[in-house]
Design an enzyme around this catalytic site. Structure first.
Site, PDB file in Angstrom:
ATOM      1  N   CYS A  87     -26.786 -46.739  13.359  1.00  0.00           N
ATOM      2  CA  CYS A  87     -27.625 -45.270  13.811  1.00  0.00           C
ATOM      3  C   CYS A  87     -27.031 -44.236  14.273  1.00  0.00           C
ATOM      4  CB  CYS A  87     -28.640 -45.966  14.394  1.00  0.00           C
ATOM      5  SG  CYS A  87     -30.089 -47.010  13.720  1.00  0.00           S
ATOM      6  N   CYS A 147     -34.224 -46.152   7.009  1.00  0.00           N
ATOM      7  CA  CYS A 147     -33.312 -46.349   5.975  1.00  0.00           C
ATOM      8  C   CYS A 147     -33.617 -47.750   5.228  1.00  0.00           C
ATOM      9  CB  CYS A 147     -31.918 -46.496   6.599  1.00  0.00           C
ATOM     10  SG  CYS A 147     -31.238 -45.016   7.549  1.00  0.00           S
ATOM     11  N   CYS A 150     -33.954 -45.892  16.773  1.00  0.00           N
ATOM     12  CA  CYS A 150     -32.488 -45.584  16.274  1.00  0.00           C
ATOM     13  C   CYS A 150     -31.782 -45.034  17.208  1.00  0.00           C
ATOM     14  CB  CYS A 150     -32.863 -44.539  14.843  1.00  0.00           C
ATOM     15  SG  CYS A 150     -33.235 -43.015  15.346  1.00  0.00           S
TER      16      CYS A 150
END
Length: 251
Positions: A141, A221, A247
């Site tokens: 991330c 994602c 994240c």
């Protein structure tokens, strides 16, 4: 939608009868004034004030073009279709997200959506096989989202997020304004409920992200997003099975 434009001098008096008109000083002082004096404004008016009066030309909206993104993007488009919209193109997003992004850009007439990609050199050095998410999701991330956004936000005094308190226990106390190093972060929808989000989408006939109907109320994602089970909070499908709930953009 309100077309009202508030002045920096008018807002504090309107909201709380205060006597602090200097909202445009340093970020820390600005946040202190705003914190207790903004509740009288609805989300649209708060967004308008932030874009047009408080940080003109120095504010960006950061959007994932995810499950609820159409609400904030629609509001912003009614105010200024050229406001910068920063989109993190991590390289591992769902194809449906990219399709949804393109659809909303066209539908809303957004003129300044900026796709931000991670450094190719950094990916080659640290994640050449696109498998870092499995061994070190925090670093994944960091290089795909946190670092690119930090670089993109240089030159801006504030940024807007679409976070809501109902999304997770970690966001239950989310304020409307936050201080983040040298800039202010604004959360216009912080106190909105899931029902209110849905009602806005319906009222304005806004399209939904295709994955929402398939059990994905929070979409990130591909490797780190899974379906949410009945009774779980909307972000339970993010980084499932790992000691990670954000994240890193907001921590």
């Amino acid at each position: 939608m309100s077309g009202r434009k508030f002045s920096a001098q008018e807002l504090p008096a309107k909201a709380s009868g205060g006597d602090g008109p200097a909202l445009l000083g340093d970020a820390g002082a600005t946040l202190g004034v705003l914190a207790g004096r903004i509740d009288a404004l609805d989300a649209q008016s708060l967004l308008r004030f932030s874009i047009e009066d408080l940080f003109p030309g120095k504010i960006a909206l950061v959007s994932s073009f995810g499950a609820d993104s159409a609400v904030l993007l629609h509001m912003a488009a009614q105010i200024d279709k050229s406001v910068p919209v920063l989109f993190l193109e991590t390289g591992v997003l769902f194809p449906e997200t990219l399709t949804y992004r393109d659809r909303l850009i066209e539908l809303l007439g957004l003129r300044n959506v900026i796709s931000i990609a991670p450094s190719k050199a950094r990916l080659a050095a640290e994640d050449p096989e696109t498998f870092l998410w499995s061994s070190d999701p925090d670093r994944c991330c960091e290089i795909r989202k946190v670092i690119p956004l930090a670089e993109a936000l240089e030159g801006f005094d504030a940024w807007i997020t679409g976070r809501k308190r109902f999304q997770a226990a970690t966001r239950a106390a989310l304020p409307l304004f936050e201080m983040e190093e040298k800039r202010i972060k604004i959360n216009p929808l912080a106190n909105w409920s899931a029902a209110r989000i849905l009602a806005y989408l319906d009222a304005h006939e806004l399209p939904r992200h295709e994955l929402v109907a398939k059990g994905y109320p929070s979409i990130g994602c591909i490797p780190c997003t899974s379906k949410v089970k009945p009774g779980e909070d909307p972000r339970a499908g993010r980084w499932r099975g790992k000691a990670k709930v954000e994240c890193g953009l907001h921590t």
